[in-house]
Design a protein around this motif. Structure first.
Motif, PDB file in Angstrom:
ATOM      1  N   THR A  17      41.500  42.006  50.229  1.00  0.00           N
ATOM      2  CA  THR A  17      42.317  40.992  49.551  1.00  0.00           C
ATOM      3  C   THR A  17      42.684  40.066  50.678  1.00  0.00           C
ATOM      4  OG1 THR A  17      44.353  42.475  49.458  1.00  0.00           O
ATOM      5  CG2 THR A  17      43.002  42.267  47.416  1.00  0.00           C
ATOM      6  N   ASP A  18      43.031  40.866  51.984  1.00  0.00           N
ATOM      7  CA  ASP A  18      43.661  39.902  53.101  1.00  0.00           C
ATOM      8  C   ASP A  18      42.371  39.281  53.901  1.00  0.00           C
ATOM      9  OD1 ASP A  18      42.495  42.010  54.516  1.00  0.00           O
ATOM     10  OD2 ASP A  18      44.317  42.418  55.410  1.00  0.00           O
ATOM     11  N   ASP A  40      44.000  45.770  46.556  1.00  0.00           N
ATOM     12  CA  ASP A  40      44.003  46.396  47.851  1.00  0.00           C
ATOM     13  C   ASP A  40      44.579  47.816  48.063  1.00  0.00           C
ATOM     14  OD1 ASP A  40      43.468  46.635  50.613  1.00  0.00           O
ATOM     15  OD2 ASP A  40      43.844  44.558  51.006  1.00  0.00           O
ATOM     16  N   THR A  42      45.564  49.098  50.589  1.00  0.00           N
ATOM     17  CA  THR A  42      46.485  48.905  51.830  1.00  0.00           C
ATOM     18  C   THR A  42      47.813  48.465  51.556  1.00  0.00           C
ATOM     19  OG1 THR A  42      45.581  46.767  52.661  1.00  0.00           O
ATOM     20  CG2 THR A  42      44.509  48.881  53.533  1.00  0.00           C
ATOM     21  N   VAL A  43      47.821  47.596  50.551  1.00  0.00           N
ATOM     22  CA  VAL A  43      49.261  46.971  50.189  1.00  0.00           C
ATOM     23  C   VAL A  43      49.542  47.371  48.709  1.00  0.00           C
ATOM     24  CG1 VAL A  43      48.797  44.951  51.538  1.00  0.00           C
ATOM     25  CG2 VAL A  43      48.004  44.847  49.253  1.00  0.00           C
ATOM     26  N   HIS A  44      48.962  47.991  47.868  1.00  0.00           N
ATOM     27  CA  HIS A  44      49.357  48.106  46.478  1.00  0.00           C
ATOM     28  C   HIS A  44      50.347  49.227  46.355  1.00  0.00           C
ATOM     29  CE1 HIS A  44      48.873  49.325  42.090  1.00  0.00           C
ATOM     30  NE2 HIS A  44      48.544  48.155  41.988  1.00  0.00           N
ATOM     31  N   PRO A  45      51.185  49.286  45.687  1.00  0.00           N
ATOM     32  CA  PRO A  45      52.357  50.134  45.423  1.00  0.00           C
ATOM     33  C   PRO A  45      51.975  51.848  44.957  1.00  0.00           C
ATOM     34  CG  PRO A  45      53.242  48.225  44.424  1.00  0.00           C
ATOM     35  CD  PRO A  45      51.787  48.165  44.864  1.00  0.00           C
ATOM     36  N   TRP A  47      49.156  53.176  46.219  1.00  0.00           N
ATOM     37  CA  TRP A  47      48.887  54.108  47.303  1.00  0.00           C
ATOM     38  C   TRP A  47      49.698  54.054  48.496  1.00  0.00           C
ATOM     39  CZ3 TRP A  47      45.155  50.672  44.693  1.00  0.00           C
ATOM     40  CH2 TRP A  47      44.253  51.292  43.840  1.00  0.00           C
ATOM     41  N   THR A  48      50.686  52.998  48.520  1.00  0.00           N
ATOM     42  CA  THR A  48      51.597  52.963  49.748  1.00  0.00           C
ATOM     43  C   THR A  48      53.019  53.597  49.447  1.00  0.00           C
ATOM     44  OG1 THR A  48      52.587  50.574  48.843  1.00  0.00           O
ATOM     45  CG2 THR A  48      50.544  50.733  50.517  1.00  0.00           C
ATOM     46  N   GLY A  50      55.259  52.550  47.286  1.00  0.00           N
ATOM     47  CA  GLY A  50      56.364  51.525  47.098  1.00  0.00           C
ATOM     48  C   GLY A  50      56.923  51.489  46.087  1.00  0.00           C
TER      49      GLY A  50
END
Length: 76
Positions: A17-18, A40, A42-45, A47-48, A50
């Motif tokens: 997405t980036d 994405d 790398t930024v979706h909660p 997977w991260t 959050g």
């Protein structure tokens, strides 16, 4: 292995997405296709790890906390 029963395994490009891209092998699409991700990892909660924010102002969650906020499972 039997011939003709396995899917074609080829190189594709994955676009995050980036805007960053990388190449990987996959059975998706055709050789040289670009897979554009909507979510994405790398930024979706999911997977991260959050935490989402709760946007309930005076609704169901507030009423629940008002009724049961003092309950605890710990022994006194």
């Amino acid at each position: 292995m039997k011939s003709g029963i396995h899917p074609d395994y080829h190189v594709i490009t994955v676009q995050m997405t980036d805007g960053s891209t990388y190449q990987t092998r996959s059975t998706w699409g055709a050789e040289g296709d670009t897979m554009t991700l909507d979510i994405d990892p790398t930024v979706h909660p999911a997977w991260t790890g959050g935490r989402g924010t709760l946007l309930d102002q005076g609704g169901q969650v507030a009423r629940f906390n008002k009724r049961f906020g003092g309950l605890s499972l710990a022994k006194k």
